[in-house]
Write a protein that holds these residues in place. Structure first.
Motif, PDB file in Angstrom:
ATOM      1  N   LEU A 127       0.751  -1.211   0.024  1.00  0.00           N
ATOM      2  CA  LEU A 127       0.022  -0.142   0.135  1.00  0.00           C
ATOM      3  C   LEU A 127       0.667   1.290  -0.043  1.00  0.00           C
ATOM      4  CD1 LEU A 127      -2.690  -0.998   2.479  1.00  0.00           C
ATOM      5  CD2 LEU A 127      -2.934  -0.988   0.179  1.00  0.00           C
ATOM      6  N   ILE A 128       1.792   1.281   0.643  1.00  0.00           N
ATOM      7  CA  ILE A 128       2.660   2.674   1.069  1.00  0.00           C
ATOM      8  C   ILE A 128       3.963   2.274   1.858  1.00  0.00           C
ATOM      9  CG2 ILE A 128       1.841   3.109   3.322  1.00  0.00           C
ATOM     10  CD1 ILE A 128       1.965   6.205   2.490  1.00  0.00           C
ATOM     11  N   ARG A 129       4.866   3.017   1.355  1.00  0.00           N
ATOM     12  CA  ARG A 129       6.248   2.952   1.965  1.00  0.00           C
ATOM     13  C   ARG A 129       6.691   4.364   2.144  1.00  0.00           C
ATOM     14  NH1 ARG A 129      11.722   1.761  -1.304  1.00  0.00           N
ATOM     15  NH2 ARG A 129      11.693   3.919  -1.935  1.00  0.00           N
ATOM     16  N   ARG A 130       7.204   4.833   3.349  1.00  0.00           N
ATOM     17  CA  ARG A 130       7.551   6.019   3.985  1.00  0.00           C
ATOM     18  C   ARG A 130       9.049   5.908   4.593  1.00  0.00           C
ATOM     19  NH1 ARG A 130       4.004   9.875   3.616  1.00  0.00           N
ATOM     20  NH2 ARG A 130       5.772  11.130   3.282  1.00  0.00           N
ATOM     21  N   ASN A 131       9.877   6.890   4.235  1.00  0.00           N
ATOM     22  CA  ASN A 131      11.055   6.770   5.002  1.00  0.00           C
ATOM     23  C   ASN A 131      11.221   7.678   6.327  1.00  0.00           C
ATOM     24  OD1 ASN A 131      12.376   9.410   4.643  1.00  0.00           O
ATOM     25  ND2 ASN A 131      12.454   8.774   2.334  1.00  0.00           N
ATOM     26  N   SER A 132      12.123   7.541   7.154  1.00  0.00           N
ATOM     27  CA  SER A 132      12.050   8.298   8.179  1.00  0.00           C
ATOM     28  C   SER A 132      12.280   9.672   8.362  1.00  0.00           C
ATOM     29  CB  SER A 132      13.090   7.514   9.283  1.00  0.00           C
ATOM     30  OG  SER A 132      14.421   7.520   8.559  1.00  0.00           O
ATOM     31  N   PHE A 133      12.964  10.101   7.082  1.00  0.00           N
ATOM     32  CA  PHE A 133      12.981  11.601   6.988  1.00  0.00           C
ATOM     33  C   PHE A 133      11.875  12.344   6.500  1.00  0.00           C
ATOM     34  CE2 PHE A 133      17.168  11.293   8.635  1.00  0.00           C
ATOM     35  CZ  PHE A 133      17.749  10.133   7.935  1.00  0.00           C
ATOM     36  N   ASP A 134      10.842  11.589   5.959  1.00  0.00           N
ATOM     37  CA  ASP A 134       9.657  12.363   5.522  1.00  0.00           C
ATOM     38  C   ASP A 134       8.507  11.942   6.314  1.00  0.00           C
ATOM     39  OD1 ASP A 134       7.942  11.698   2.147  1.00  0.00           O
ATOM     40  OD2 ASP A 134       7.728  13.211   3.764  1.00  0.00           O
ATOM     41  N   GLU A 135       8.198  13.105   7.033  1.00  0.00           N
ATOM     42  CA  GLU A 135       6.862  13.001   7.926  1.00  0.00           C
ATOM     43  C   GLU A 135       5.649  13.594   7.452  1.00  0.00           C
ATOM     44  OE1 GLU A 135       9.357  14.331  11.902  1.00  0.00           O
ATOM     45  OE2 GLU A 135       7.367  13.397  12.455  1.00  0.00           O
ATOM     46  N   GLN A 136       5.802  14.073   6.017  1.00  0.00           N
ATOM     47  CA  GLN A 136       4.499  14.435   5.450  1.00  0.00           C
ATOM     48  C   GLN A 136       3.636  13.477   5.453  1.00  0.00           C
ATOM     49  OE1 GLN A 136       5.523  16.182   1.805  1.00  0.00           O
ATOM     50  NE2 GLN A 136       3.537  17.505   1.386  1.00  0.00           N
ATOM     51  N   ASN A 137       2.185  13.863   5.809  1.00  0.00           N
ATOM     52  CA  ASN A 137       0.998  12.773   5.485  1.00  0.00           C
ATOM     53  C   ASN A 137       0.789  12.690   4.262  1.00  0.00           C
ATOM     54  OD1 ASN A 137       0.964  12.441   8.435  1.00  0.00           O
ATOM     55  ND2 ASN A 137      -0.573  14.198   8.650  1.00  0.00           N
ATOM     56  N   GLU A 138       0.267  11.577   4.033  1.00  0.00           N
ATOM     57  CA  GLU A 138      -0.057  11.274   2.486  1.00  0.00           C
ATOM     58  C   GLU A 138      -1.401  10.721   2.419  1.00  0.00           C
ATOM     59  OE1 GLU A 138       2.864   9.197   0.284  1.00  0.00           O
ATOM     60  OE2 GLU A 138       1.765   8.411  -1.100  1.00  0.00           O
ATOM     61  N   ILE A 139      -1.992  11.016   1.220  1.00  0.00           N
ATOM     62  CA  ILE A 139      -3.454  10.781   0.831  1.00  0.00           C
ATOM     63  C   ILE A 139      -3.558   9.997  -0.318  1.00  0.00           C
ATOM     64  CG2 ILE A 139      -5.741  11.647   0.561  1.00  0.00           C
ATOM     65  CD1 ILE A 139      -5.279  13.766   2.603  1.00  0.00           C
ATOM     66  N   SER A 140      -4.246   8.995  -0.528  1.00  0.00           N
ATOM     67  CA  SER A 140      -4.281   8.260  -1.701  1.00  0.00           C
ATOM     68  C   SER A 140      -5.671   7.945  -1.828  1.00  0.00           C
ATOM     69  CB  SER A 140      -3.400   7.085  -1.937  1.00  0.00           C
ATOM     70  OG  SER A 140      -3.736   6.537  -3.028  1.00  0.00           O
ATOM     71  N   GLY A 141      -6.672   8.605  -2.645  1.00  0.00           N
ATOM     72  CA  GLY A 141      -7.876   8.185  -2.584  1.00  0.00           C
ATOM     73  C   GLY A 141      -8.554   8.434  -1.330  1.00  0.00           C
ATOM     74  N   ARG A 142      -9.081   7.259  -0.771  1.00  0.00           N
ATOM     75  CA  ARG A 142      -9.878   7.041   0.483  1.00  0.00           C
ATOM     76  C   ARG A 142      -8.785   6.558   1.631  1.00  0.00           C
ATOM     77  NH1 ARG A 142     -12.560   2.891   1.312  1.00  0.00           N
ATOM     78  NH2 ARG A 142     -11.991   1.770  -0.563  1.00  0.00           N
ATOM     79  N   TYR A 143      -7.647   6.369   1.251  1.00  0.00           N
ATOM     80  CA  TYR A 143      -6.529   6.079   2.396  1.00  0.00           C
ATOM     81  C   TYR A 143      -5.621   7.111   2.443  1.00  0.00           C
ATOM     82  CZ  TYR A 143      -7.454   1.212   0.616  1.00  0.00           C
ATOM     83  OH  TYR A 143      -7.635  -0.138   0.221  1.00  0.00           O
ATOM     84  N   SER A 144      -5.438   7.253   3.686  1.00  0.00           N
ATOM     85  CA  SER A 144      -4.421   8.377   4.444  1.00  0.00           C
ATOM     86  C   SER A 144      -3.654   7.798   5.340  1.00  0.00           C
ATOM     87  CB  SER A 144      -5.257   9.706   4.798  1.00  0.00           C
ATOM     88  OG  SER A 144      -5.882   9.084   5.835  1.00  0.00           O
ATOM     89  N   TRP A 145      -2.355   8.370   5.557  1.00  0.00           N
ATOM     90  CA  TRP A 145      -1.303   7.955   6.391  1.00  0.00           C
ATOM     91  C   TRP A 145      -0.717   8.875   7.252  1.00  0.00           C
ATOM     92  CZ3 TRP A 145      -2.000   5.991   1.573  1.00  0.00           C
ATOM     93  CH2 TRP A 145      -2.174   4.652   1.543  1.00  0.00           C
TER      94      TRP A 145
END
Lengths: 118, 112
Positions: A48-66
């Motif tokens: 579904l998603i990958r985030r690295n430790s230096f990127d704290e920006q929240n992400e939205i993809s359609g109905r999904y958000s992190w």
């Protein structure tokens, strides 16, 4: 040692409700990656998603958000307006170290079973 | 484009026997990782193969061994099966060790 905790073993909601799946992680590394996977009854894990430790920006993809918060070591996943097709087991996972060094060896949490009722 | 394929899908073995599971990576992928997922738990990393060598290994005994072939396909072998080896075994492939892993549907192993 790295560890991922998903405290919610099972969540049941009615269709169209919003639902948040919690993930708390432990690591000594300053560089790491966080993932969410979906496992439907067929068994395969769907990325579904990958985030690295230096990127704290929240992400939205359609109905999904992190929501990634390093201060609380959490990487929570929200499904807005849930649908029956969202029913599955969801796993949060962690990969320590630089991707270039550690590769993609994943440490998974225990998973959260989401049931969306019509 | 075929994804990651695993065979067989289901398998029943007797305690003490040996088993071989097979994985064909997604087209273009050269790295294969194996995970064990016990019922109701998250997957646990067994080992990873790249360039036909075991590159990383999780906390699994030597009864678990593997192989990668020149065409990048891989096998997982488990000797002296125990009841506790019953699980879903997942194979994941990637291009190199540094990209997202794509998972197969797994092999469900039951040891009786």
């Amino acid at each position: 040692a790295q560890k991922v905790t998903q405290a919610q073993t099972e969540i049941s909601v009615v269709e169209k409700e919003d639902v948040t799946l919690d993930c708390v992680y432990e690591t000594r590394d300053t560089t790491y990656y966080l993932f969410w996977y979906k496992q439907p009854p067929s068994g395969e894990l769907v990325f579904l998603i990958r985030r690295n430790s230096f990127d704290e920006q929240n992400e939205i993809s359609g109905r999904y958000s992190w929501n990634f918060q390093k201060s609380t070591s959490s990487f929570n996943f929200t499904i807005t307006a849930s649908q029956v097709v969202d029913s599955a087991v969801y796993f949060c996972a962690l990969s320590e170290g630089s991707f270039l060094v550690a590769g993609n060896m994943l440490t998974f949490g225990g998973g959260t079973r989401l049931m969306v009722k019509p | 484009d075929a994804g990651v394929t695993q065979s067989p899908t289901h398998l029943i073995k007797t305690r003490g026997q040996q088993v071989t599971l097979r994985c064909s990576p997604k087209s273009g992928h050269d790295t294969v990782s194996w995970y064990q997922q016990a019922l109701g738990q998250g997957p646990q990393f067994i080992f990873q193969y790249y360039e036909e060598e075991e590159r990383q290994r999780g906390n699994f005994p030597d009864r678990f061994s593997g192989h990668q072939f020149p065409n990048y396909s891989s096998e997982l072998n488990v000797n002296a099966l125990l009841l506790g080896d019953s699980a879903l075994y997942l194979c994941a492939s990637s291009l190199g060790r540094n990209t997202e892993a794509f998972f197969g549907q797994g092999t469900r192993l039951t040891v009786v």
